[in-house]
Design an enzyme around this catalytic site. Sequence first.
Site, PDB file in Angstrom:
ATOM      1  N   THR A   1       4.484   2.138   5.451  1.00 51.91           N
ATOM      2  CA  THR A   1       3.077   1.719   5.531  1.00 51.91           C
ATOM      3  C   THR A   1       2.416   2.542   6.626  1.00 51.91           C
ATOM      4  O   THR A   1       3.025   2.784   7.666  1.00 51.91           O
ATOM      5  CB  THR A   1       2.950   0.204   5.823  1.00 51.91           C
ATOM      6  OG1 THR A   1       1.585  -0.092   6.138  1.00 51.91           O
ATOM      7  CG2 THR A   1       3.799  -0.266   6.983  1.00 51.91           C
TER       8      THR A   1
ATOM      9  N   ARG B   1       0.491  -4.687  -6.329  1.00 54.57           N
ATOM     10  CA  ARG B   1       0.707  -5.959  -5.647  1.00 54.57           C
ATOM     11  C   ARG B   1       0.900  -7.052  -6.707  1.00 54.57           C
ATOM     12  O   ARG B   1       0.244  -7.029  -7.740  1.00 54.57           O
ATOM     13  CB  ARG B   1      -0.472  -6.287  -4.736  1.00 54.57           C
ATOM     14  CG  ARG B   1      -0.637  -5.196  -3.660  1.00 54.57           C
ATOM     15  CD  ARG B   1      -1.570  -5.568  -2.567  1.00 54.57           C
ATOM     16  NE  ARG B   1      -2.039  -4.383  -1.863  1.00 54.57           N
ATOM     17  CZ  ARG B   1      -1.611  -3.976  -0.672  1.00 54.57           C
ATOM     18  NH1 ARG B   1      -0.670  -4.642  -0.037  1.00 54.57           N
ATOM     19  NH2 ARG B   1      -2.121  -2.900  -0.110  1.00 54.57           N
TER      20      ARG B   1
ATOM     21  N   ASP C   1       0.087   1.718   8.580  1.00 50.61           N
ATOM     22  CA  ASP C   1      -0.454   0.940   9.701  1.00 50.61           C
ATOM     23  C   ASP C   1       0.460   0.845  10.916  1.00 50.61           C
ATOM     24  O   ASP C   1       0.029   0.452  11.998  1.00 50.61           O
ATOM     25  CB  ASP C   1      -0.771  -0.493   9.244  1.00 50.61           C
ATOM     26  CG  ASP C   1      -1.828  -0.536   8.158  1.00 50.61           C
ATOM     27  OD1 ASP C   1      -2.496   0.478   7.948  1.00 50.61           O
ATOM     28  OD2 ASP C   1      -1.979  -1.593   7.524  1.00 50.61           O
TER      29      ASP C   1
ATOM     30  N   GLY D   1       0.835  -1.203   0.000  1.00 45.38           N
ATOM     31  CA  GLY D   1       0.000   0.000   0.000  1.00 45.38           C
ATOM     32  C   GLY D   1       0.867   1.249   0.000  1.00 45.38           C
ATOM     33  O   GLY D   1       1.944   1.254   0.591  1.00 45.38           O
TER      34      GLY D   1
ATOM     35  N   ASP E   1       5.441  -5.669   5.553  1.00 44.06           N
ATOM     36  CA  ASP E   1       5.893  -7.048   5.774  1.00 44.06           C
ATOM     37  C   ASP E   1       6.001  -7.871   4.488  1.00 44.06           C
ATOM     38  O   ASP E   1       6.961  -8.616   4.298  1.00 44.06           O
ATOM     39  CB  ASP E   1       4.867  -7.793   6.649  1.00 44.06           C
ATOM     40  CG  ASP E   1       5.018  -7.413   8.102  1.00 44.06           C
ATOM     41  OD1 ASP E   1       5.913  -6.623   8.415  1.00 44.06           O
ATOM     42  OD2 ASP E   1       4.216  -7.929   8.910  1.00 44.06           O
TER      43      ASP E   1
ATOM     44  N   ASP F   1       2.600  -1.410  11.330  1.00 46.23           N
ATOM     45  CA  ASP F   1       2.527  -2.829  11.715  1.00 46.23           C
ATOM     46  C   ASP F   1       3.779  -3.612  11.346  1.00 46.23           C
ATOM     47  O   ASP F   1       3.747  -4.839  11.279  1.00 46.23           O
ATOM     48  CB  ASP F   1       1.283  -3.484  11.079  1.00 46.23           C
ATOM     49  CG  ASP F   1       1.324  -3.442   9.561  1.00 46.23           C
ATOM     50  OD1 ASP F   1       2.182  -2.733   8.994  1.00 46.23           O
ATOM     51  OD2 ASP F   1       0.499  -4.114   8.926  1.00 46.23           O
TER      52      ASP F   1
ATOM     53  N   ARG G   1      -6.062  -2.842   9.581  1.00 41.96           N
ATOM     54  CA  ARG G   1      -6.221  -4.311   9.479  1.00 41.96           C
ATOM     55  C   ARG G   1      -6.028  -5.032  10.811  1.00 41.96           C
ATOM     56  O   ARG G   1      -6.839  -4.919  11.695  1.00 41.96           O
ATOM     57  CB  ARG G   1      -5.280  -4.853   8.408  1.00 41.96           C
ATOM     58  CG  ARG G   1      -5.788  -4.545   7.030  1.00 41.96           C
ATOM     59  CD  ARG G   1      -4.973  -5.197   5.977  1.00 41.96           C
ATOM     60  NE  ARG G   1      -3.590  -4.739   6.016  1.00 41.96           N
ATOM     61  CZ  ARG G   1      -2.648  -5.175   5.223  1.00 41.96           C
ATOM     62  NH1 ARG G   1      -2.915  -6.082   4.329  1.00 41.96           N
ATOM     63  NH2 ARG G   1      -1.443  -4.701   5.290  1.00 41.96           N
TER      64      ARG G   1
HETATM   65  P1  ATP Z   1       1.073  -3.006   3.342  1.00 41.52           P
HETATM   66  O1  ATP Z   1       1.396  -3.160   4.796  1.00 41.52           O
HETATM   67  O2  ATP Z   1       0.873  -1.613   2.931  1.00 41.52           O
HETATM   68  O3  ATP Z   1       0.002  -3.943   2.858  1.00 41.52           O
HETATM   69  P2  ATP Z   1       2.980  -4.883   2.305  1.00 41.52           P
HETATM   70  O4  ATP Z   1       4.371  -4.755   1.784  1.00 41.52           O
HETATM   71  O5  ATP Z   1       2.808  -5.782   3.500  1.00 41.52           O
HETATM   72  O6  ATP Z   1       2.442  -3.435   2.555  1.00 41.52           O
HETATM   73  P3  ATP Z   1       1.762  -6.864   0.538  1.00 41.52           P
HETATM   74  O7  ATP Z   1       0.735  -6.731  -0.516  1.00 41.52           O
HETATM   75  O8  ATP Z   1       1.565  -7.855   1.618  1.00 41.52           O
HETATM   76  O9  ATP Z   1       2.024  -5.389   1.117  1.00 41.52           O
HETATM   77  O10 ATP Z   1       3.171  -7.246  -0.161  1.00 41.52           O
HETATM   78  C1  ATP Z   1       3.672  -6.449  -1.230  1.00 41.52           C
HETATM   79  C2  ATP Z   1       4.210  -7.345  -2.304  1.00 41.52           C
HETATM   80  O11 ATP Z   1       5.312  -8.104  -1.783  1.00 41.52           O
HETATM   81  C3  ATP Z   1       3.240  -8.400  -2.819  1.00 41.52           C
HETATM   82  O12 ATP Z   1       2.346  -7.890  -3.785  1.00 41.52           O
HETATM   83  C4  ATP Z   1       4.193  -9.412  -3.418  1.00 41.52           C
HETATM   84  O13 ATP Z   1       4.615  -8.976  -4.694  1.00 41.52           O
HETATM   85  C5  ATP Z   1       5.395  -9.347  -2.470  1.00 41.52           C
HETATM   86  N1  ATP Z   1       5.326 -10.464  -1.491  1.00 41.52           N
HETATM   87  C6  ATP Z   1       4.487 -10.602  -0.459  1.00 41.52           C
HETATM   88  N2  ATP Z   1       4.680 -11.758   0.206  1.00 41.52           N
HETATM   89  C7  ATP Z   1       5.683 -12.391  -0.446  1.00 41.52           C
HETATM   90  C8  ATP Z   1       6.381 -13.628  -0.266  1.00 41.52           C
HETATM   91  N3  ATP Z   1       6.066 -14.493   0.708  1.00 41.52           N
HETATM   92  N4  ATP Z   1       7.376 -13.948  -1.130  1.00 41.52           N
HETATM   93  C9  ATP Z   1       7.708 -13.114  -2.133  1.00 41.52           C
HETATM   94  N5  ATP Z   1       7.108 -11.921  -2.366  1.00 41.52           N
HETATM   95  C10 ATP Z   1       6.111 -11.563  -1.537  1.00 41.52           C
END
Ligand code: ATP
Length: 318
Positions: free
Chosen positions: A126, A73, A128, A12, A104, A130, A172
């Site tokens: 992010t 994503r 959040d 995000g 994360d 988190d 979340r």
């Molecule tokens: P936010 O907290 O804003 O949601 P985030 O980084 O946690 O941020 P995610 O959508 O969970 O957001 O992850 C971002 C991108 O990271 C995913 O779209 C994917 O491309 C990659 N990703 C997530 N999990 C994995 C994983 N286990 N292995 C490889 N790539 C991953």
Amino acid sequence: MIKKIGVLTSGGDAPGMNAAIRAVVRAGISNDLEVYGIHDGYRGLYEGKIERLYRKSVSETINRGGTFLGTERLPEFKYREVREVGIENLHKHGIDALVCIGGDGTYRGALALTEMGISCIGIPGTIDNDVAGTDYTIGFDTALNTIVDAVDKLRDTSSSHRRCSLIEVMGRNCGALAINAGIAVGAELVITSETGYNEEEIIESICEAAKAKRHCIVIIAEKVTNVSELAKTITSRTPFQARASILGHIQRGGCPTPRDRVLASCMGVKAVEELLKGNGGVCICEVNNSLKAIKFEEALTMKKDQVTEKMKSFKELW
Ligand code: ATP
């Protein structure tokens, strides 16, 4: 020796991501590195959307919300063959290291790339808050300010009409925005996944508030319950008319606060420093006002409870 680095934003968007990109670009160039921007997160890496960035490319971005590199994503990034295509695209440009700004999930992607030979540094971006390991993430302070501003406005109309305002905020599985906003606006009730959801207790607290107050502000984290349904229940079972407001994506936008700009800028510089030292597979954390780098594996397994202790203070303020 690393000569070319890439930077991307993923997950995000969060206010302050631009300031972090700017810092990576400028600190990289100051240290004789070539810096490349990867558009649209890991999807752009997979599709080869890579362009060279210069000092000028990041002019006038420090005050802008969102991310000028874009973010998307790509759930398929968890598959090795998808990451291999991304790595091939990096090799085409001679890029040996990446700075990945996100939450994360972004860290999981960065860890997987590091294990395949691309040194990655994570920066927590992010709203959040988190991401474990760091006290604050980039964007949290701006989002909190946006929520407080919105709730202050809702409070005016809530008092005038003797209403209960039920305000759903983002977060979340993490109630950091909700509890901090609750304290900052003087809310009557804060409900998060950490506090649990007990409808009878909620009704009881609101009836109690109705004895003394003209308004009742309830801050509730997203995904805990359906706020429109809860508003109907409050209206039927308490002296207040209740209205639900879902703040939604306005919490993600807007100019980053100075706090977020400073955090993002310092984290960006630190990320480049770590790469120059030859470190990869680490994320930048702010701990007790100073920056440090810890292994992705460590950050991804740490827990961070930001609600329990603050909830004690919140209850004393009722
Ligand atoms: P936010 O907290 O804003 O949601 P985030 O980084 O946690 O941020 P995610 O959508 O969970 O957001 O992850 C971002 C991108 O990271 C995913 O779209 C994917 O491309 C990659 N990703 C997530 N999990 C994995 C994983 N286990 N292995 C490889 N790539 C991953």
